[in-house]
Design a protein around this motif. Structure first.
Motif, PDB file in Angstrom:
ATOM      1  N   GLY A 200       0.660  -1.161  -0.027  1.00 13.73           N
ATOM      2  CA  GLY A 200       0.031   0.042   0.108  1.00 13.73           C
ATOM      3  C   GLY A 200       0.830   1.219  -0.093  1.00 13.73           C
ATOM      4  O   GLY A 200       1.943   1.393   0.733  1.00 13.73           O
ATOM      5  N   GLY A 201       0.453   2.486  -0.756  1.00 11.02           N
ATOM      6  CA  GLY A 201       1.182   3.721  -0.708  1.00 11.02           C
ATOM      7  C   GLY A 201       2.084   3.596  -2.158  1.00 11.02           C
ATOM      8  O   GLY A 201       1.636   2.859  -3.119  1.00 11.02           O
ATOM      9  N   PRO A 202       2.687   4.651  -2.179  1.00  8.12           N
ATOM     10  CA  PRO A 202       3.097   5.387  -1.249  1.00  8.12           C
ATOM     11  C   PRO A 202       2.285   6.487  -0.779  1.00  8.12           C
ATOM     12  O   PRO A 202       1.723   6.912  -1.620  1.00  8.12           O
ATOM     13  CB  PRO A 202       4.637   5.824  -1.837  1.00  8.12           C
ATOM     14  CG  PRO A 202       4.217   6.084  -3.103  1.00  8.12           C
ATOM     15  CD  PRO A 202       3.368   4.933  -3.494  1.00  8.12           C
ATOM     16  N   GLU A 203       2.765   7.112   0.353  1.00  8.87           N
ATOM     17  CA  GLU A 203       2.122   8.245   1.087  1.00  8.87           C
ATOM     18  C   GLU A 203       3.467   9.402   1.551  1.00  8.87           C
ATOM     19  O   GLU A 203       4.239   8.744   2.078  1.00  8.87           O
ATOM     20  CB  GLU A 203       1.167   8.052   2.255  1.00  8.87           C
ATOM     21  CG  GLU A 203      -0.107   7.113   2.087  1.00  8.87           C
ATOM     22  CD  GLU A 203      -1.034   6.770   2.940  1.00  8.87           C
ATOM     23  OE1 GLU A 203      -0.363   7.453   4.098  1.00  8.87           O
ATOM     24  OE2 GLU A 203      -1.834   5.932   2.737  1.00  8.87           O
ATOM     25  N   PHE A 204       2.981  10.422   1.493  1.00  9.73           N
ATOM     26  CA  PHE A 204       4.166  11.603   1.830  1.00  9.73           C
ATOM     27  C   PHE A 204       3.520  12.513   2.741  1.00  9.73           C
ATOM     28  O   PHE A 204       2.313  12.833   2.814  1.00  9.73           O
ATOM     29  CB  PHE A 204       4.345  12.156   0.446  1.00  9.73           C
ATOM     30  CG  PHE A 204       4.942  11.408  -0.641  1.00  9.73           C
ATOM     31  CD1 PHE A 204       6.432  11.031  -0.543  1.00  9.73           C
ATOM     32  CD2 PHE A 204       4.131  10.773  -1.601  1.00  9.73           C
ATOM     33  CE1 PHE A 204       6.878   9.927  -1.688  1.00  9.73           C
ATOM     34  CE2 PHE A 204       4.671   9.918  -2.591  1.00  9.73           C
ATOM     35  CZ  PHE A 204       6.110   9.595  -2.448  1.00  9.73           C
ATOM     36  N   ASP A 205       4.449  13.083   3.533  1.00  7.86           N
ATOM     37  CA  ASP A 205       4.186  14.516   4.274  1.00  7.86           C
ATOM     38  C   ASP A 205       4.044  15.577   3.386  1.00  7.86           C
ATOM     39  O   ASP A 205       4.068  15.514   2.250  1.00  7.86           O
ATOM     40  CB  ASP A 205       5.235  14.360   5.529  1.00  7.86           C
ATOM     41  CG  ASP A 205       6.375  14.882   4.902  1.00  7.86           C
ATOM     42  OD1 ASP A 205       6.743  14.629   3.352  1.00  7.86           O
ATOM     43  OD2 ASP A 205       7.540  15.294   5.398  1.00  7.86           O
ATOM     44  N   GLY A 206       3.693  16.573   3.749  1.00  9.52           N
ATOM     45  CA  GLY A 206       3.481  17.783   3.281  1.00  9.52           C
ATOM     46  C   GLY A 206       4.482  18.505   2.621  1.00  9.52           C
ATOM     47  O   GLY A 206       4.447  19.061   1.378  1.00  9.52           O
ATOM     48  N   SER A 207       5.908  18.289   2.941  1.00  5.09           N
ATOM     49  CA  SER A 207       6.711  18.854   2.146  1.00  5.09           C
ATOM     50  C   SER A 207       7.581  17.639   1.270  1.00  5.09           C
ATOM     51  O   SER A 207       8.390  17.929   0.729  1.00  5.09           O
ATOM     52  CB  SER A 207       7.925  19.200   3.127  1.00  5.09           C
ATOM     53  OG  SER A 207       8.262  17.900   3.914  1.00  5.09           O
ATOM     54  N   ARG A 208       7.047  16.433   1.270  1.00  2.67           N
ATOM     55  CA  ARG A 208       7.362  15.338   0.412  1.00  2.67           C
ATOM     56  C   ARG A 208       8.868  15.018   0.957  1.00  2.67           C
ATOM     57  O   ARG A 208       9.585  14.401  -0.193  1.00  2.67           O
ATOM     58  CB  ARG A 208       7.287  15.614  -1.085  1.00  2.67           C
ATOM     59  CG  ARG A 208       5.718  15.715  -1.350  1.00  2.67           C
ATOM     60  CD  ARG A 208       5.463  16.048  -3.137  1.00  2.67           C
ATOM     61  NE  ARG A 208       5.893  14.968  -3.492  1.00  2.67           N
ATOM     62  CZ  ARG A 208       5.161  13.769  -4.006  1.00  2.67           C
ATOM     63  NH1 ARG A 208       4.086  13.819  -3.357  1.00  2.67           N
ATOM     64  NH2 ARG A 208       5.622  12.823  -4.615  1.00  2.67           N
ATOM     65  N   SER A 209       9.352  15.249   1.956  1.00  2.00           N
ATOM     66  CA  SER A 209      10.604  14.588   2.410  1.00  2.00           C
ATOM     67  C   SER A 209      10.717  13.343   3.151  1.00  2.00           C
ATOM     68  O   SER A 209      11.554  12.828   3.323  1.00  2.00           O
ATOM     69  CB  SER A 209      11.131  15.827   3.381  1.00  2.00           C
ATOM     70  OG  SER A 209      10.664  15.975   4.395  1.00  2.00           O
ATOM     71  N   THR A 210       9.442  12.782   3.650  1.00  2.00           N
ATOM     72  CA  THR A 210       9.267  11.601   3.931  1.00  2.00           C
ATOM     73  C   THR A 210       8.285  10.810   3.470  1.00  2.00           C
ATOM     74  O   THR A 210       7.035  11.256   3.255  1.00  2.00           O
ATOM     75  CB  THR A 210       9.063  11.688   5.628  1.00  2.00           C
ATOM     76  OG1 THR A 210      10.133  12.571   6.233  1.00  2.00           O
ATOM     77  CG2 THR A 210       8.971  10.413   6.106  1.00  2.00           C
ATOM     78  N   GLY A 211       8.366   9.667   2.912  1.00  2.00           N
ATOM     79  CA  GLY A 211       7.289   8.859   2.310  1.00  2.00           C
ATOM     80  C   GLY A 211       7.115   7.585   3.193  1.00  2.00           C
ATOM     81  O   GLY A 211       8.242   7.064   3.917  1.00  2.00           O
ATOM     82  N   VAL A 212       6.174   6.909   3.145  1.00  2.00           N
ATOM     83  CA  VAL A 212       5.757   5.607   3.963  1.00  2.00           C
ATOM     84  C   VAL A 212       5.127   4.665   2.867  1.00  2.00           C
ATOM     85  O   VAL A 212       4.084   5.104   2.048  1.00  2.00           O
ATOM     86  CB  VAL A 212       4.838   6.155   5.177  1.00  2.00           C
ATOM     87  CG1 VAL A 212       4.140   4.830   5.770  1.00  2.00           C
ATOM     88  CG2 VAL A 212       5.188   7.083   6.063  1.00  2.00           C
ATOM     89  N   ILE A 213       5.573   3.651   3.115  1.00  2.00           N
ATOM     90  CA  ILE A 213       4.933   2.236   2.127  1.00  2.00           C
ATOM     91  C   ILE A 213       4.531   1.335   3.318  1.00  2.00           C
ATOM     92  O   ILE A 213       5.375   0.822   4.312  1.00  2.00           O
ATOM     93  CB  ILE A 213       5.586   1.771   1.056  1.00  2.00           C
ATOM     94  CG1 ILE A 213       6.044   2.847  -0.049  1.00  2.00           C
ATOM     95  CG2 ILE A 213       5.262   0.719   0.485  1.00  2.00           C
ATOM     96  CD1 ILE A 213       7.213   2.533  -0.852  1.00  2.00           C
ATOM     97  N   THR A 214       3.283   0.679   3.093  1.00  2.00           N
ATOM     98  CA  THR A 214       2.937  -0.515   3.755  1.00  2.00           C
ATOM     99  C   THR A 214       3.023  -1.805   3.264  1.00  2.00           C
ATOM    100  O   THR A 214       2.407  -1.944   1.889  1.00  2.00           O
ATOM    101  CB  THR A 214       1.211  -0.244   4.420  1.00  2.00           C
ATOM    102  OG1 THR A 214       1.352   1.018   5.101  1.00  2.00           O
ATOM    103  CG2 THR A 214       0.849  -1.297   5.363  1.00  2.00           C
ATOM    104  N   VAL A 215       3.638  -2.747   3.773  1.00  2.00           N
ATOM    105  CA  VAL A 215       3.827  -4.009   3.199  1.00  2.00           C
ATOM    106  C   VAL A 215       3.242  -5.337   3.854  1.00  2.00           C
ATOM    107  O   VAL A 215       3.309  -5.175   5.346  1.00  2.00           O
ATOM    108  CB  VAL A 215       5.298  -4.338   2.778  1.00  2.00           C
ATOM    109  CG1 VAL A 215       5.389  -5.645   2.485  1.00  2.00           C
ATOM    110  CG2 VAL A 215       5.934  -3.495   2.118  1.00  2.00           C
TER     111      VAL A 215
END
Length: 482
Positions: A200-215
């Motif tokens: 699932g994802g990716p998802e980013f924070d507002g500044s797109r400096s951190t991303g999250v992927i769910t496996v």
């Protein structure tokens, strides 16, 4: 007089044994794991207070109670016959003689029992149990099985797969457009990775400096396959995806966190065991002035711990009887269990070793007859060791009644370790080995004997011409008081 003599003789052994227990417990500080510091300090303080009470408060209470501490039959016998030496007869004396006559056979049999029970330890898998290990009748276990996609009684399927109960969280640090592009492509790469069920994802924070992927793995959180997937992601898939960029992706989640914690424990466990064994052996070396006694104590402690872990693995990891005990299904062993169990078991083992060998050492100093020293020491201390072991076994076995898998794991592990230590090691294997080694049990190089400080558990011998204690008279009130 009895209380005074007991404190001057046995009190020394109690203080010394308490010191060995504190060393085993405070050894947890070597691990530098903050959540264990409170356990080590609190348990050590309990031991110190108990030792202090045993050599101060207990004899004081005996002084207040006086002869009423004995039963009426004992007081009546003393009034009629007076005090006399204790005759060592019964099961303990017969067992000591039996061990003396058949040391090789009994030693081999005891060693085979310990080795057989220790074999499951080689398959030890550290991890953290979850609701999937709860009893099958509990609502938490039913909810876990529904989410994991277990089949219901009518054959209908439900749930989202076994890995849904413990998804992995991949967090990436993105420093530029190249990192973002690589992170966007990462889910597609991960879908083709063995062991991955969903991404699932990716998802980013507002500044797109951190991303999250769910496996979501295709196996349960506590299975070895999920742990292998974590290693595969960290060692192969993620480095390849970040090749040519500054992208850094870290793997989190329940399984990854517990695997990291277990690796930290396993990495520090040899140092912890080494420090505890070394300090305990030094104390035994100073007390008994022998090379063989500390070496045998260290080996027996390791054997007791290994056999206890074998029982824990068989019951909780392999599931032999866990459902019958109401402890749920098989699963991994808690990562912090080895640390606490080793501390407690090393302390108890050193206790039993001190009580057993101190009497043998006293007899050896008097007669220089190893067979007599081992036989008398075993006959006089085995009842005390076995009685103390029965109490500890009852206390630890009661942990199973809590119904909690982790607490029951401690209870069964400690109860089995105490039983094996007291009934197999201290009353069978140790005396059998000491009979076979003979005078070598008490060997110490002369240069080391001159260098070591003098620390004696036993008090100086009493003069031979000491007056005999007065014979109680039948009319003495303390002896006949009803």
């Amino acid at each position: 007089e009895a209380a005074e003599r007991a404190v001057s003789v046995s009190g020394r052994a109690v203080v010394f044994a308490g010191a060995t227990v504190c060393i085993a417990l405070l050894g947890m500080l070597v691990l530098r794991l903050s959540f264990l510091n409170g356990v080590a300090l609190a348990a050590s303080l309990t031991v110190v207070l108990t030792v202090a009470a045993s050599v101060t408060l207990l004899p004081a209470l005996l002084g207040v109670i006086g002869m009423r501490a004995l039963g009426r039959r004992e007081r009546r016998r003393l009034a009629e016959q007076g005090p006399g030496p204790e005759r060592h007869a019964g099961i303990a004396a017969r067992w000591a003689g039996f061990v003396e006559r058949h040391p090789k056979l009994l030693g081999v049999a005891a060693g085979a029992v310990m080795l057989t029970l220790a074999l499951p330890t080689f398959g030890l898998h550290l991890g953290t149990s979850d609701q999937g290990n709860n009893p099958a009748t509990s609502t938490t276990r039913k909810a876990y099985d529904l989410l994991a996609g277990e089949r219901t009684g009518d054959g209908q399927g439900s749930g989202f797969g076994p890995g849904f109960n413990g998804p992995l969280t991949l967090v990436g640090t993105l420093d530029g457009p190249g990192d973002r592009i690589a992170f966007d492509k990462l889910p597609q790469r991960l879908r083709h990775t063995p062991g991955v069920a969903q991404v699932g994802g990716p998802e980013f924070d507002g500044s797109r400096s951190t991303g999250v992927i769910t496996v979501v793995p295709d196996s349960s959180p506590q299975s070895r396959q999920t742990s292998d997937l974590v290693e595969r992601l960290r060692d192969e898939a993620l480095p390849k995806a970040a090749d040519g960029t500054t992208l850094q992706v870290r793997v989190g989640g329940v399984t990854a966190s517990y695997d990291d914690f277990a690796s930290v424990i396993v990495g520090k466990l040899p140092l912890f065991i080494g420090v505890v064994v070394a300090l305990g052996s030094i104390l035994l070396l100073l007390a008994f002035r022998s090379i063989g006694i500390p070496l045998k104590a260290a080996l027996m402690n390791v054997a007791a711990v290994a056999s206890a872990f074998g029982v824990v693995v068989a019951v909780f990891q392999w599931g032999w009887g866990s459902e019958l005990l109401g402890l749920g299904s098989a699963g991994p062993i808690e990562p912090f269990l080895p640390v606490i169990m080793v501390s407690v078991l090393f302390g108890l083992s050193m206790d039993y070793q001190v009580f057993l060998v101190s009497r043998m050492y006293e007899e050896w100093q008097l007669t220089r007859d190893n067979c007599r020293a081992v036989r008398v020491g075993l006959a006089e201390t085995s009842r005390v060791i076995n009685s103390a072991a029965v109490i500890m076994i009852a206390v630890f076995a009661a942990f199973v009644l809590s119904g909690d898998r982790t607490i029951a794991m401690f209870g069964i592990g400690l109860a089995s370790a105490v039983a094996l230590d007291a009934f197999v090691l201290r009353t069978l294997l140790v005396p059998a080995l000491m009979h076979m080694l003979g005078g070598a049990n008490w060997w110490l190089p002369s240069w080391l004997d001159r260098w070591l400080p003098r620390i004696s558990i036993e008090p100086p011998p009493e003069p031979q011409d000491a007056p005999a204690p007065p014979r109680p008279r039948e009319g003495d009130r303390p002896l006949v008081e009803a």
